[in-house]
Scaffold this active site. Structure first.
Site, PDB file in Angstrom:
ATOM      1  N   ARG A 172       0.821  -1.230   0.000  1.00 33.47           N
ATOM      2  CA  ARG A 172       0.000   0.000   0.000  1.00 33.47           C
ATOM      3  C   ARG A 172       0.846   1.269   0.000  1.00 33.47           C
ATOM      4  O   ARG A 172       0.486   2.273   0.620  1.00 33.47           O
ATOM      5  CB  ARG A 172      -0.986   0.013   1.180  1.00 33.47           C
ATOM      6  CG  ARG A 172      -1.923  -1.149   1.234  1.00 33.47           C
ATOM      7  CD  ARG A 172      -2.885  -1.210   0.044  1.00 33.47           C
ATOM      8  NE  ARG A 172      -3.561  -2.503   0.010  1.00 33.47           N
ATOM      9  CZ  ARG A 172      -3.149  -3.518  -0.761  1.00 33.47           C
ATOM     10  NH1 ARG A 172      -2.138  -3.391  -1.581  1.00 33.47           N
ATOM     11  NH2 ARG A 172      -3.776  -4.671  -0.737  1.00 33.47           N
ATOM     12  N   SER A 221     -10.483  -0.086   3.918  1.00 31.29           N
ATOM     13  CA  SER A 221      -9.744  -0.488   5.127  1.00 31.29           C
ATOM     14  C   SER A 221      -8.993   0.705   5.707  1.00 31.29           C
ATOM     15  O   SER A 221      -8.234   1.368   5.002  1.00 31.29           O
ATOM     16  CB  SER A 221      -8.736  -1.585   4.780  1.00 31.29           C
ATOM     17  OG  SER A 221      -9.432  -2.744   4.399  1.00 31.29           O
ATOM     18  N   GLU A 291      -3.803   3.001   6.981  1.00 30.55           N
ATOM     19  CA  GLU A 291      -3.631   2.995   5.519  1.00 30.55           C
ATOM     20  C   GLU A 291      -4.132   4.334   4.972  1.00 30.55           C
ATOM     21  O   GLU A 291      -3.592   4.880   4.016  1.00 30.55           O
ATOM     22  CB  GLU A 291      -4.454   1.837   4.928  1.00 30.55           C
ATOM     23  CG  GLU A 291      -4.421   1.786   3.420  1.00 30.55           C
ATOM     24  CD  GLU A 291      -5.183   0.578   2.854  1.00 30.55           C
ATOM     25  OE1 GLU A 291      -5.177  -0.506   3.469  1.00 30.55           O
ATOM     26  OE2 GLU A 291      -5.790   0.736   1.787  1.00 30.55           O
TER      27      GLU A 291
HETATM   28  C1  FAD Z   1     -15.312   0.899  -0.321  1.00 24.85           C
HETATM   29  C2  FAD Z   1     -13.824   0.988  -0.504  1.00 24.85           C
HETATM   30  C3  FAD Z   1     -13.094  -0.156  -0.786  1.00 24.85           C
HETATM   31  C4  FAD Z   1     -11.708  -0.081  -0.961  1.00 24.85           C
HETATM   32  N1  FAD Z   1     -11.025  -1.225  -1.252  1.00 24.85           N
HETATM   33  C5  FAD Z   1      -9.694  -1.164  -1.464  1.00 24.85           C
HETATM   34  C6  FAD Z   1      -8.957  -2.344  -1.802  1.00 24.85           C
HETATM   35  O1  FAD Z   1      -9.487  -3.445  -1.936  1.00 24.85           O
HETATM   36  N2  FAD Z   1      -7.618  -2.227  -1.979  1.00 24.85           N
HETATM   37  C7  FAD Z   1      -6.970  -1.037  -1.865  1.00 24.85           C
HETATM   38  O2  FAD Z   1      -5.746  -0.995  -2.049  1.00 24.85           O
HETATM   39  N3  FAD Z   1      -7.637   0.087  -1.538  1.00 24.85           N
HETATM   40  C8  FAD Z   1      -8.974   0.062  -1.350  1.00 24.85           C
HETATM   41  N4  FAD Z   1      -9.650   1.205  -1.009  1.00 24.85           N
HETATM   42  C9  FAD Z   1      -8.898   2.453  -0.783  1.00 24.85           C
HETATM   43  C10 FAD Z   1      -8.729   3.351  -2.044  1.00 24.85           C
HETATM   44  O3  FAD Z   1      -9.777   3.150  -2.954  1.00 24.85           O
HETATM   45  C11 FAD Z   1      -7.392   3.155  -2.749  1.00 24.85           C
HETATM   46  O4  FAD Z   1      -6.307   3.413  -1.909  1.00 24.85           O
HETATM   47  C12 FAD Z   1      -7.271   4.045  -4.002  1.00 24.85           C
HETATM   48  O5  FAD Z   1      -6.189   3.584  -4.776  1.00 24.85           O
HETATM   49  C13 FAD Z   1      -7.091   5.515  -3.697  1.00 24.85           C
HETATM   50  O6  FAD Z   1      -7.203   6.234  -4.916  1.00 24.85           O
HETATM   51  P1  FAD Z   1      -7.813   7.697  -4.967  1.00 24.85           P
HETATM   52  O7  FAD Z   1      -7.750   8.164  -6.379  1.00 24.85           O
HETATM   53  O8  FAD Z   1      -9.139   7.723  -4.322  1.00 24.85           O
HETATM   54  O9  FAD Z   1      -6.752   8.487  -4.081  1.00 24.85           O
HETATM   55  P2  FAD Z   1      -7.013   9.699  -3.076  1.00 24.85           P
HETATM   56  O10 FAD Z   1      -7.779   9.200  -1.895  1.00 24.85           O
HETATM   57  O11 FAD Z   1      -7.567  10.864  -3.797  1.00 24.85           O
HETATM   58  O12 FAD Z   1      -5.528  10.052  -2.645  1.00 24.85           O
HETATM   59  C14 FAD Z   1      -4.733   9.168  -1.859  1.00 24.85           C
HETATM   60  C15 FAD Z   1      -3.347   9.809  -1.682  1.00 24.85           C
HETATM   61  O13 FAD Z   1      -2.703   9.848  -2.949  1.00 24.85           O
HETATM   62  C16 FAD Z   1      -2.375  11.199  -3.329  1.00 24.85           C
HETATM   63  N5  FAD Z   1      -2.623  11.269  -4.771  1.00 24.85           N
HETATM   64  C17 FAD Z   1      -3.701  10.774  -5.440  1.00 24.85           C
HETATM   65  N6  FAD Z   1      -3.544  10.946  -6.772  1.00 24.85           N
HETATM   66  C18 FAD Z   1      -2.345  11.549  -6.937  1.00 24.85           C
HETATM   67  C19 FAD Z   1      -1.619  11.989  -8.089  1.00 24.85           C
HETATM   68  N7  FAD Z   1      -2.101  11.835  -9.323  1.00 24.85           N
HETATM   69  N8  FAD Z   1      -0.404  12.575  -7.901  1.00 24.85           N
HETATM   70  C20 FAD Z   1       0.097  12.734  -6.654  1.00 24.85           C
HETATM   71  N9  FAD Z   1      -0.540  12.340  -5.524  1.00 24.85           N
HETATM   72  C21 FAD Z   1      -1.753  11.762  -5.669  1.00 24.85           C
HETATM   73  C22 FAD Z   1      -3.291  12.090  -2.502  1.00 24.85           C
HETATM   74  O14 FAD Z   1      -2.714  13.359  -2.287  1.00 24.85           O
HETATM   75  C23 FAD Z   1      -3.389  11.274  -1.218  1.00 24.85           C
HETATM   76  O15 FAD Z   1      -2.236  11.488  -0.427  1.00 24.85           O
HETATM   77  C24 FAD Z   1     -11.038   1.168  -0.840  1.00 24.85           C
HETATM   78  C25 FAD Z   1     -11.792   2.331  -0.573  1.00 24.85           C
HETATM   79  C26 FAD Z   1     -13.167   2.246  -0.417  1.00 24.85           C
HETATM   80  C27 FAD Z   1     -13.959   3.505  -0.147  1.00 24.85           C
END
Ligand code: FAD
Length: 297
Positions: A172, A221, A291
């Site tokens: 992660r 999570s 996480e």
């Molecule tokens: C219902 C649910 C289920 C989930 N299941 C999983 C799972 O099975 N496995 C898993 O790994 N995760 C899971 N997640 C967590 C999440 O979806 C992942 O971590 C996802 O990859 C985050 O992506 P995001 O675009 O939403 O990032 P964000 O939440 O927008 O950002 C996360 C971090 O990354 C940074 N960031 C994002 N994009 C960029 C960019 N382009 N450049 C620089 N920095 C950036 C942000 O500043 C922040 O620090 C789940 C979440 C939910 C709500």
């Protein structure tokens, strides 16, 4: 603040851009649609000495009730893919704000294995790289590191390219590209179709629906699995399922999820996170690490 032709908005509530539906206002907020606009807003932030925070899918962030000072760049409109078949591989160049669900659709169309781990992970492609998003089930591939060939990062006004091997990937987490904004991700997978893939994706979705509280806002999570343990099981065996501070509650369905029952604040949620960490530590000896990423004041 200097005059700009960019449509930079002020005092925008960030809760609406997160899957937890929690978070105060951004001083300044912008949604670039192109690399030119992305460069311009980064220049604007530099000119105005404003801190820059990236918010992509908002599915792994806890944003403070006081909000985020400076400029929040939201990637919801920074999307697009180019798909090609080359050397026996499917190659996808995805703009960082492209939802993972779009990647899933492409892999499904070609009946390729990455569709399976992508099913049910929300957020965008860039966020998937930052978090090295993936699943714990034994499948191949199961994490972003296995499908990413290269990324492009905008630092200041310059674009830098990193191959997968230039970066340090762990559970992660992905390091070696910071500081900057990931603007594009190159992904590929061998063109070896699996006729059962749609069926497998449907089964995976059904299992998630059974195990996870997907009817309520959450960030997935909250804690990473510690070495030698499973965060969800440790929280459940510590008797914490259902524990509630304000409208933030340890899910009755999946103990590693904290759900927003309606009006949860970041401060309720943070207190609950701390309570879970303290209780699990005293009852099991495991120190849980988060996480979820904390953003803002
Ligand atoms: C219902 C649910 C289920 C989930 N299941 C999983 C799972 O099975 N496995 C898993 O790994 N995760 C899971 N997640 C967590 C999440 O979806 C992942 O971590 C996802 O990859 C985050 O992506 P995001 O675009 O939403 O990032 P964000 O939440 O927008 O950002 C996360 C971090 O990354 C940074 N960031 C994002 N994009 C960029 C960019 N382009 N450049 C620089 N920095 C950036 C942000 O500043 C922040 O620090 C789940 C979440 C939910 C709500």
């Amino acid at each position: 603040m200097r005059e700009t032709s960019l449509d930079i908005k002020q005092n925008i509530l960030l809760a609406q851009y997160t899957s937890w539906n929690i978070g105060g206002p951004a001083d300044y907020f912008f949604q670039p649609k192109s690399l030119i606009e992305m460069k311009a807003c980064i220049q604007w932030a530099a000119d105005n000495r404003a801190a820059l925070t990236v918010l992509s899918g908002g599915s792994n962030c806890l944003i403070s009730d006081k909000g985020v000072r400076g400029l929040v760049v939201n990637l919801n409109k920074f999307t697009g893919t180019i798909v090609e078949e080359h050397d026996g591989r499917l190659q996808i160049a995805a703009i960082a704000g492209t939802p993972k669900s779009e990647l899933l659709k492409i892999f499904l169309k070609y009946k390729l294995a990455p569709a399976l781990f992508l099913a049910g992970i929300p957020g965008d492609v860039g966020g998937g790289v930052v978090m090295n998003a993936g699943v714990s089930e034994q499948m191949e591939p199961r994490e972003f590191v296995e499908i990413v060939d290269w990324i492009r990062v905008l630092r200041g006004q310059n674009v830098h390219t990193y191959t997968r091997d230039d970066l340090k990937w762990s559970y992660r987490h992905c390091e070696g590209w910071q500081p900057g904004v990931i603007i594009e991700v190159g992904i590929s997978w061998p063109l070896t179709p699996d006729d059962q893939i749609l069926l497998k994706v449907r089964e995976a979705n059904t299992t998630r629906l059974k195990k996870q509280p997907l009817d309520k806002p959450s960030c997935g999570s909250v804690f990473v699995n510690p070495e030698g343990g499973k965060a969800g099981q440790l929280i459940e065996s510590s008797g914490l399922k259902g524990t509630r501070f304000g409208d933030a509650q340890v899910s009755e369905k999946h103990a590693n999820f904290i759900v927003n029952l309606g009006k949860a604040t970041a401060s309720d949620t943070k207190r609950l996170i701390q309570h879970v960490q303290d209780t699990v530590k005293s009852k099991t000896g495991f120190q849980l690490k988060t996480e979820v990423v904390f953003l803002g004041e």
